[in-house]
Structure formats: structure tokens, C-alpha cells
Design an enzyme around this catalytic site. Sequence first.
Site, PDB file in Angstrom:
ATOM      1  N   SER A   1       0.837  -1.194   0.000  1.00 33.45           N
ATOM      2  CA  SER A   1       0.000   0.000   0.000  1.00 33.45           C
ATOM      3  C   SER A   1       0.880   1.255   0.000  1.00 33.45           C
ATOM      4  O   SER A   1       1.675   1.438  -0.916  1.00 33.45           O
ATOM      5  CB  SER A   1      -0.957  -0.045   1.194  1.00 33.45           C
ATOM      6  OG  SER A   1      -2.003   0.884   1.045  1.00 33.45           O
TER       7      SER A   1
ATOM      8  N   ASP B   1      -0.669  -4.620  -3.649  1.00 33.43           N
ATOM      9  CA  ASP B   1      -2.047  -4.130  -3.621  1.00 33.43           C
ATOM     10  C   ASP B   1      -2.185  -2.617  -3.566  1.00 33.43           C
ATOM     11  O   ASP B   1      -2.928  -2.080  -2.730  1.00 33.43           O
ATOM     12  CB  ASP B   1      -2.836  -4.768  -2.476  1.00 33.43           C
ATOM     13  CG  ASP B   1      -4.310  -4.929  -2.843  1.00 33.43           C
ATOM     14  OD1 ASP B   1      -4.576  -5.395  -3.952  1.00 33.43           O
ATOM     15  OD2 ASP B   1      -5.191  -4.566  -2.035  1.00 33.43           O
TER      16      ASP B   1
ATOM     17  N   HIS C   1      -7.038  -6.690   1.453  1.00 37.67           N
ATOM     18  CA  HIS C   1      -6.002  -5.708   1.131  1.00 37.67           C
ATOM     19  C   HIS C   1      -4.656  -6.065   1.753  1.00 37.67           C
ATOM     20  O   HIS C   1      -3.615  -5.866   1.121  1.00 37.67           O
ATOM     21  CB  HIS C   1      -6.462  -4.334   1.613  1.00 37.67           C
ATOM     22  CG  HIS C   1      -5.471  -3.238   1.370  1.00 37.67           C
ATOM     23  ND1 HIS C   1      -4.906  -2.997   0.120  1.00 37.67           N
ATOM     24  CD2 HIS C   1      -4.922  -2.316   2.212  1.00 37.67           C
ATOM     25  CE1 HIS C   1      -4.071  -1.971   0.207  1.00 37.67           C
ATOM     26  NE2 HIS C   1      -4.052  -1.550   1.457  1.00 37.67           N
TER      27      HIS C   1
END
Length: 350
Positions: A148, A173, A302
Site C-alpha cells: 500500500s 495491492d 487488502h
Amino acid sequence: MFRKPPRPHSTSQSSLIGGSSGKSSETLPPCGAEAPSIATYFDSTHDVTVPASNGTFRVYQNFASSGPLFIFHHGAGHTSLSWALVARLLKNRSQPCSVLCYDCRGHGATQTGDDSDLSLTRLSGDLVNILDVLYETLPADIILVGHSMGGAVVVDAAASKAFKSLLGVVVIDVVEGTAMESLAHMQVYLRNRPASFASIREAVDWSTLGTIKNRDSARISVPSQLKEATNKDGDKPWVWRADLNASQVHWKGWFQGLSKKFLSARAARLLILAGTDRLDTELTIGQMQGKYQLVLYPESGHTIQEDEPEKLASTLWEFWDRNGPGKIIKRFPIPIPVKSVAAPASAPEH
């Protein structure tokens, strides 16, 4: 050869803080109920003074005399312990490798002179500064891995002159297009997130209901995201360490230009996503042109490193095995069509 910091006699936090930030080290809360100790996952847990970043950074390491060095950067609100299960799986492989994780500023047990400065330039600079303290000479076989926000950090750091030779960059992700679109929903998520918990177990329970599917990982990672705070009633609820609301000013800066920088990284590139819907236009075109490797984990949420640690560890090792030094890239010659040549006219008969 590169120099590794001396191994502490135990995995308890060693006193390596020189006071560049003027603050003392802070002990993280205990892991969740029945969770193994941090020593199960890392050879060393210590605090490292980084003068160039005006702070002390909590660092977790696994050591090996050969093989690649995986450097992990966590996402916003998380800590290094989100990588704990992956680090243990890499540590227990028959082939050696080293692992380096650290809590970035404003997160976990790291303390700096300005914990609120979460700009991309500052965060990527911290990564380079930490390596400068830990290693006299960087190893050649470095693979940067970021989740992220951490994906944006490692991609930005990869362009630094500090990495004269970088083997690979792995982003987990996050892609620019969908990240920029989702920023509008971040405030809603933060407003709906509990501000405090009565116990660590309650925090772990809440996390496994929505953000983390793997409870074994949540018992390790979630406590490190919390700190104890006394309220007016004299209770001591557990509250979040990282102030994500205050970081809003940096959100766009994390992701703007990410796709272009990722595709231009001077190293092997791997993008791991929980679904193809996260691909933006630039990365879709790059994938069609074969500019990077794409791996999908549709069954994951996630936090892929926590939900699917076994698969991720295997994917990372295969990425190293495919792109490591001395690998011979098999080339397939493209056949060139032979132009038809008209047959010579027959000689006239005499």
C-alpha cells in the site's frame, strides 16, 4: 561483502538509542493472546539511531550469510509486524535469505523529531538513511517490497542514487489510479473505525472482522499498532499509535506518479494485487507490453501479507529465483518469413 549489525544476545530490545530525537524507546504492547513471541519470527529486534532522519527506528531482522536481502515497508497505520509470518516463512526456507523490516516514522515503536512528516520524500529518504547506518556496503541482491503506502515508498526509493544495483521491486495491492480514487472514501473509513478499545483482544477481534482475515497474523500485528492512553474516567483504553487523520495532507503525494515510476524502475518488477479491478490504464498497458510480472490473489483482502503469508513468501522467493544474479534469460528467436522468389524463366528451347 556487506556488514551486518552485530546480533544481540537475545531478541529483547537492545539499547542502541543515541538520543538523536531526544526521546526514549517505547515498548510495544504484548502480542495477542496465545501468540508466539517476536523471537519466533525475527533473529533480532532493536532500535537504531538514524541521525540523518533525526530519530530512532524499530528494526526487525533475519540474517543469512548468502542469498538475497528482502527489505519490507509496511502500509499506513500498520507496522513491521504485519510482515512477521512472511519473514518466518522466508527464514525457514532451506535456501538462505536475509530480511529487514522497520517501523516507519509515526508508526509502531519508531520515534523521530517530527513524526507527523509522512511525505513521500521524507519516508523514502528514511529508508535510504536506515540502510546507510546498517550497511557499510549494500549487497547487490536487494529486493524492495512495499504494501500500500509502503509500495509508493519503495518505488520512490528505488530511484535513489543509493541503489546502484537493485535486483527487484515488489508492490503489493496498490496502483495509482484506484488509490487516488479511493482517497475520497478514506475519511469515511476512519470515521467508522473505533477510536479506542477496552483491550488488545477486542482490537484483534475487530480487525479480524474486517481488515485482516488471518487471526494468527492479527494477534502479532494489531497490538503493535496500539498504545495505552488514560482517559478522564481513569480507564486505560488502547488507542491507535498512527494518526492517519493527520496524514491526510500527504495522501495524494504518496500515489501521484506511482505507475510511471514503477514501470521505469531499473530492476525486475512484480505487482501483486487482490484483484484485476485494481489495475489502472497505465499499468494495464504495461502488463500487455510485458514490463512487469503480475500476480493475483483474489481470495485475499487488502493486507495480502497477513491474509496469505504462505503464498506471498513463495511468490517472493520465485521472483528472486527467476531474476537472481547469474540467471540466463532464455531467448526465443522470432522466425523471419522468407520472401518468395520467382523462379527463373526457363531457357528457350532451341
